[in-house]
Design an enzyme around this catalytic site. Structure first.
Site: not given
Length: 634
Positions: A67, A176
């Site tokens: 991504h 994250c």
């Protein structure tokens, strides 16, 4: 918004014709491009690889989720690929591949929807259904059914949190670097593991769409333990006194039960020890010499800056009516300009030193130090010692009041009640002002006059050297003590009527963020996707004279970035001083250049040249990013 709104039938490939990671990415990127999601297929593919080279998106359980947030994405979308035989992605064979495409300005709604998919993939039954699906339409139906189940379960989860006992309730935080996938996968994995163990867990997610499911103080207090699964720094101060484990999102995704068992097996913290440690840390911070002095100084600076900025900009605006518009004897005299000069120069700048001194003393001695410090600062300002005298007044007042506290504690309790409103203000102010008036003012005022005369008469190579040194000091530690010392010197010179040093300082401070932003644009292959995103923000921060915008780059590669910052800033500062450029507003960046700089065009040239030097040095020193995954925690 549903996942099916972003994942269309045409974006689903149930039989990927690929043999390795590169081919998988090529096929999924091409699928998104072919179906109108991308404006530049090559640019988006590069962004995907930049993300992979920073942290692999292989997440275990046969799943990979490549991504990227990219300028090449026209609208958010998903592509899904499946391989029943399995294809080695990095370390293991994967069967399910979801490619997430998010545009640079994706809304929170889009990001939440994309992130939702990550949590679903933690469900073994959901993954099994995807493996067994026989058509793209069936894949969409499986996802829609999962969304419906999640909606029905959310109310049940909230009720179970409320009804949980301390022994069966845990809390956690996940975060994250990208904030799209792994944040939510770790959260879901921890919640599911807790549920299977007969417990309830509430997990706060700090993702790209902001903080969600935020933990309350009551929930933290109720929890039997805390699990932090994050790839970036998380403030853990609110969890003081709780059993806590800190790890990365990868372990949160793949080993949630192990983490839960670890935190439950930890001994209960000794609350008396925790409180004692906090008290000792506070005492140590006040005894820690240089660090303590720096903290007190920064407290004063933070309260002083609004007065400096407001006063400087108002003075600069008064110059728009004419250089002598505030002078009643001049033909340019304008009453409103004179008013602005009075507000900025006499009111705001008049309060600058007392406020600074007062809050330095406040930092040292708490509230009782404020009045003696501020009054001592005013005496310093009136006596000609200015900012340096105010700095001394703040520390003198603070430590005088600390000493008075030790003396007055021996007084009868009936008299001690008068200390905050009578004894500390009177005796603290008297002692401080005597020191400032009879010891500090005369020598420091002579020092100020000498520096002002020296700088006013300086020209040529000497001026360039001073400008280079000041600018280099300002950017050398990006907001640290050297930065503040250099900036304080510039303010002191403004109060003395010398405006060239502040011009060199602001020029130098604007250069590093702009220069690093320029470097990420020119030398794209030497910066990660996250750094290129930070580079776009750095342009804006640099234009606003916020040098700290360069910290992400310096933190990642200090040995190359910091020298580039110093060299570029020194060049810009030297040029500014050599051209006798003045700046009457001590802050504001590009917004005050037209009104506060005597040579705005030349000043912009100095900034651009210095930024180009920083970009060039950084680009030459940094190495290209290797086209391979880094073995770091996800």
């Amino acid at each position: 918004m549903k996942i099916s709104d972003l994942l269309l039938v045409d974006n689903i490939q149930l039989n990927l014709n690929a043999t390795n990671k590169s081919e998988i990415i090529d096929q999924l990127v091409h699928t998104l491009s072919e179906n109108g999601y991308l404006s530049d297929e090559a640019a988006y593919k590069q962004d995907i690889w930049d993300r992979e080279n920073t942290i692999s998106t292989e997440v275990g359980a046969g799943i990979a989720i490549p991504h990227a947030k990219s300028a090449a994405v026209k609208q958010p979308g998903l592509a899904f690929g499946r391989s029943l035989e399995g294809i080695t992605y990095d370390k293991e064979k994967c069967h399910l591949f979801f490619m997430i495409a998010a545009d640079e300005h994706a809304t929170n709604e889009h990001l939440k929807t994309l992130s939702k998919l990550s949590t679903y993939l933690m469900d073994e039954l959901f993954r099994a259904k995807l493996i067994l699906a026989t058509s793209p339409e069936e894949v969409l139906e499986i996802i829609n059914q999962k969304e419906l189940e999640e909606e029905q379960e959310s109310a049940i989860v909230e009720e179970s949190v409320e009804n949980s006992s301390k022994d069966t309730f845990l809390v956690g935080v996940t975060a994250c670097t990208a904030g799209i996938a792994h944040t939510y996968m770790a959260a879901e994995s921890l919640r599911d593991a807790a549920k299977s163990m007969g417990m309830t867990m509430k997990v706060q997610t700090d993702g790209s769409s902001g903080t969600e499911n935020e933990l309350t103080p009551e929930e933290i207090e109720q929890a039997a333990g805390v699990i932090i699964a994050a790839d970036r720094s998380i403030d853990t101060s609110r969890f003081a006194g709780k059993k806590i484990i800190e790890t990365n999102t990868k372990k949160g995704i793949n080993h949630p039960k192990e983490l839960i068992n670890q935190v439950l097996a930890m001994p209960e913290p000794d609350l008396s020890t925790v409180k004692k440690k906090v008290v000792e840390e506070k005492k140590d911070s006040k005894k820690n010499g240089a660090l303590s002095i720096y903290q007190h100084l920064m407290n004063g600076v933070s309260f002083m800056l609004p007065f400096v900025v407001a006063g400087g900009i108002l003075i600069a605006i008064s110059f728009m009516f004419g250089v002598d518009a505030a002078n009643p004897k001049s033909d340019q005299f304008n009453q409103f300009a004179a008013f602005l000069k009075t507000v900025g120069g006499e009111a705001a700048f008049g309060l600058m030193v007392p406020i600074f001194a007062g809050y330095v003393a406040y930092s040292i001695a708490d509230r009782p130090g404020l009045a003696p410090g501020a009054i001592g600062g005013m005496i310093a300002s009136m006596g000609g010692s200015g900012f340096l005298g105010g700095l001394i007044a703040g520390f003198v007042a603070g430590y005088v009041v600390v000493a008075l506290k030790k003396v007055f504690i021996k007084l009868p309790k009936s008299i001690q009640g008068l200390s905050p409103v009578l004894l500390y203000p009177v005796f603290g102010t008297l002692a401080t002002t005597i020191v400032i008036q009879y010891v500090v003012n005369k020598p420091v005022s002579h020092l100020n006059e000498g520096m002002a005369t020296w700088l006013t008469n300086m020209s040529g190579s000497n001026a360039m050297l001073v400008g280079a040194i000041l600018a280099a000091l300002l950017v050398s530690d990006m907001g640290g003590p050297l930065n503040k010392i250099a900036y304080a010197f510039g303010i002191q010179m403004i109060t003395s009527g010398v405006y060239e040093p502040m011009a060199a300082l602001m020029c130098g401070g604007m250069i590093p963020p702009i220069g690093l932003g320029l470097a990420t644009t020119i030398f794209r292959n030497k910066f990660t996707e996250a750094e290129r995103e930070a580079g776009k923000v750095a342009y804006v921060l640099g234009a606003c004279f916020i040098t700290e915008g360069v910290i992400p780059f310096a933190g990642a590669d200090p040995l190359r970035v910091i020298p580039a910052n110093i060299i570029g800033a020194a060049v810009g500062g030297a040029m500014s001083m050599a051209m006798n450029i003045t700046l009457s507003a001590p802050h504001g960046g590009i917004f005050v250049i037209p009104i506060a700089v005597n040579k705005p065009v030349l000043y912009l040239v100095c900034i651009l040249v210095g930024s180009a030097v920083t970009a060039l040095v950084a680009g030459l020193l940094k190495k290209p990013i290797a086209q391979q995954s880094l073995e770091v925690a996800i």
